[in-house]
Design a protein around this motif. Structure first.
Motif, PDB file in Angstrom:
ATOM      1  N   UNK A 138     102.206  27.949  62.030  1.00 16.03           N
ATOM      2  CA  UNK A 138     103.362  28.284  61.196  1.00 16.03           C
ATOM      3  C   UNK A 138     103.627  27.180  60.175  1.00 16.03           C
ATOM      4  N   UNK A 139     103.562  25.920  60.616  1.00 20.68           N
ATOM      5  CA  UNK A 139     103.771  24.803  59.697  1.00 20.68           C
ATOM      6  C   UNK A 139     102.697  24.784  58.613  1.00 20.68           C
TER       7      UNK A 139
ATOM      8  N   UNK B  65     110.802  12.144  65.370  1.00 22.81           N
ATOM      9  CA  UNK B  65     111.120  11.205  66.449  1.00 22.81           C
ATOM     10  C   UNK B  65     109.861  10.954  67.274  1.00 22.81           C
ATOM     11  N   UNK B  66     109.051   9.999  66.820  1.00 25.05           N
ATOM     12  CA  UNK B  66     107.770   9.703  67.464  1.00 25.05           C
ATOM     13  C   UNK B  66     107.706   8.209  67.802  1.00 25.05           C
ATOM     14  N   UNK B  67     107.405   7.903  69.046  1.00 25.89           N
ATOM     15  CA  UNK B  67     107.184   6.511  69.455  1.00 25.89           C
ATOM     16  C   UNK B  67     105.707   6.198  69.248  1.00 25.89           C
TER      17      UNK B  67
ATOM     18  N   UNK C 264     113.157  23.007  60.473  1.00 21.81           N
ATOM     19  CA  UNK C 264     112.138  22.022  60.133  1.00 21.81           C
ATOM     20  C   UNK C 264     111.159  22.549  59.088  1.00 21.81           C
ATOM     21  N   UNK C 265     110.970  23.874  59.073  1.00 20.78           N
ATOM     22  CA  UNK C 265     109.989  24.443  58.154  1.00 20.78           C
ATOM     23  C   UNK C 265     110.466  24.378  56.708  1.00 20.78           C
TER      24      UNK C 265
ATOM     25  N   UNK D 279     104.097  16.648  58.903  1.00 22.26           N
ATOM     26  CA  UNK D 279     103.970  18.025  59.369  1.00 22.26           C
ATOM     27  C   UNK D 279     103.454  18.084  60.803  1.00 22.26           C
ATOM     28  N   UNK D 280     102.522  17.212  61.145  1.00 26.30           N
ATOM     29  CA  UNK D 280     101.981  17.197  62.500  1.00 26.30           C
ATOM     30  C   UNK D 280     102.991  16.617  63.485  1.00 26.30           C
ATOM     31  N   UNK D 281     103.646  15.524  63.074  1.00 27.57           N
ATOM     32  CA  UNK D 281     104.562  14.828  63.977  1.00 27.57           C
ATOM     33  C   UNK D 281     105.824  15.626  64.288  1.00 27.57           C
ATOM     34  N   UNK D 282     106.282  16.431  63.333  1.00 25.25           N
ATOM     35  CA  UNK D 282     107.565  17.106  63.508  1.00 25.25           C
ATOM     36  C   UNK D 282     107.442  18.324  64.427  1.00 25.25           C
ATOM     37  N   UNK D 283     106.197  18.771  64.708  1.00 22.21           N
ATOM     38  CA  UNK D 283     105.954  19.883  65.621  1.00 22.21           C
ATOM     39  C   UNK D 283     105.617  19.324  67.003  1.00 22.21           C
TER      40      UNK D 283
END
Length: 445
Positions: A145-146, A201-203, A12-13, A131-135
């Motif tokens: 790290x992101x 993958x965020x609802x 992801x990074x 960046x926030x959602x994928x962590x």
């Protein structure tokens, strides 16, 4: 520290790094490249400084950020869709720049630069949200790290790719409008990389409803009430949730620190290209030291800064960066008194690269820590826009300050170093609140 390195072992990074490049690259188009073009055309320091007002768009992008959280493009998803569309707009604007002249089309030059800033600041909303959602939620190590990877990417776009125009300007028959054609091509290549990123993958609908309820609750019903609820959920809830969660006093304290932290650095950055040229450095010197060397230094210290945040916490990272910011500005003051010494320039760039990387990583991680994932793009844009406001609206007067000092660059850089002190005093006062916030997030995990 070695255990902390394991945090980076995640594909992801790579996407976060590439989006960082996409975010930093437009600052070249409306920043150093445009400043060099205007300087070569003979515009005054004050006029070049005023062109920096274009960056004010980054200070106001929170006004339309709720739409980036709420409106979903028909292709590529919530985050990638917005990023891809804005990248296309930036590439088109660079193509328009190739048809303009700084002498006869100054208004249109500013207008197209403004459009680049609008497209760029809008894609930044989506990139920060990505960046926030994928962590994973409450993964503080992952956020740090992101943040470091994103900062390394930003400086790759700004410093690595940003060096190329200056080498071309010195070593070819291309002039600045021709170079914008190459910048458009680079942006098209970055659009291709967006196609291969994985959408988080965020609802988001579920997360929003947990904060503000659903249309069937309360007074929200059919017709006008449902429309009113949509506006409340989209435009009001992201901001009201931030203040209610932290309390008005603490929330305002966070926002004030974010505004103050990088003002001194911004004053230096806005006039740096003008300073290099007036002191006597060539375009190749600028490309080699200010861009390429700064690029590698920033990447290295971005990753180290992320490790320090993971190991020692965000407060220590911010304090270290603030002290180093003042020191780096004093190095430029020394260059102003000695003349175009490339050894001193290299030393100043190394220190400046360290401070820029370290401070950005810590600030990005800090702001990300404050965001609710239901409104990640909107709340990040609100706080990041305040940081940019200090760096753009105020720093646009930097040319007037140099003129007021009769071109005394040494005094100018001493003043920018002193600008760091108020933010460090404020940071010291809120240190316990920052540490408490980090611990509470970790305990939730």
């Amino acid at each position: 520290m070695l255990d902390s390195l394991k945090t980076y072992h995640d594909r992801r990074y790579l996407s976060i790094f590439l989006f960082g490049i996409t975010s930093g690259f437009p600052w070249i188009m409306i920043g150093s490249v445009l400043s060099a073009w205007l300087k070569d055309e003979g515009l005054s320091r004050s006029a070049i400084g005023l062109f920096g007002a274009i960056f004010a768009v980054y200070s106001f992008n929170f006004l339309w950020s709720p739409l980036i959280d709420r409106v979903k493009p028909r292709f590529l998803g919530q985050r990638r869709g917005w990023i891809f569309i804005m990248q296309g707009g930036i590439a088109l604007c660079c193509a328009l720049m190739t048809q303009l002249s700084a002498n006869s089309h100054l208004f249109y030059l500013a207008l197209v630069g403004l459009l680049i800033a609008i497209f760029s600041s809008t894609q930044d909303i989506a990139i920060d949200g990505y960046r926030i959602d994928v962590i994973e939620e409450n993964d503080n190590d992952g956020l740090s790290a992101a943040s470091s990877v994103a900062t390394a990417g930003w400086w790759t776009g700004y410093g690595g790719l940003g060096a190329i125009p200056f080498f071309i300007a010195d070593n070819s028959s291309w002039y600045w409008p021709d170079i914008y054609g190459l910048l458009a091509l680079f942006m098209l290549l970055l659009m291709v990389s967006t196609l291969f990123a994985k959408e988080p993958d965020i609802d988001r609908d579920l997360l929003r409803s947990q904060v503000v309820g659903s249309p069937t609750q309360g007074s929200a019903g059919e017709g006008s009430s449902r429309i009113a609820f949509w506006f409340k959920q989209t435009l009001v809830a992201p901001f009201s949730e931030f203040f209610s969660r932290n309390g008005v006093k603490l929330a305002l304290s966070f926002l004030l620190f974010i505004f103050l932290f990088k003002i001194g650095e911004a004053f230096l950055g806005r006039m740096s290209i003008v300073f290099y040229k007036e002191i006597g450095f060539s375009n190749s010197d600028i490309g080699t030291y200010s861009k390429l060397l700064n690029w590698w230094v920033t990447i290295i210290f971005s990753l180290i800064g992320g490790l320090v945040n993971i190991r020692y916490g965000i407060y220590k990272g911010l304090m270290t960066a603030g002290i180093a910011m003042a020191a780096s500005n004093l190095m430029f003051s020394l260059i102003a008194t000695t003349g175009p010494d490339v050894t001193l320039l290299a030393a100043a760039v190394i220190i400046d690269g360290f401070t820029a990387a370290w401070s950005t990583v810590a600030m990005v991680a800090f702001i990300s820590l404050l965001c609710n994932r239901a409104f990640s793009a909107t709340q990040y844009a609100l706080m990041a826009s305040l940081s940019v406001a200090g760096r753009t609206l105020v720093a646009s007067s930097s040319g007037f300050v140099v003129d007021f000092l009769d071109g005394n660059w040494s005094q100018f850089f001493v003043i920018t170093a002193l600008m760091v002190i108020p933010s460090l005093l404020f940071l010291h006062n809120i240190r316990h609140k920052i540490t408490h916030l980090e611990k509470s997030k970790t305990s939730e995990q």
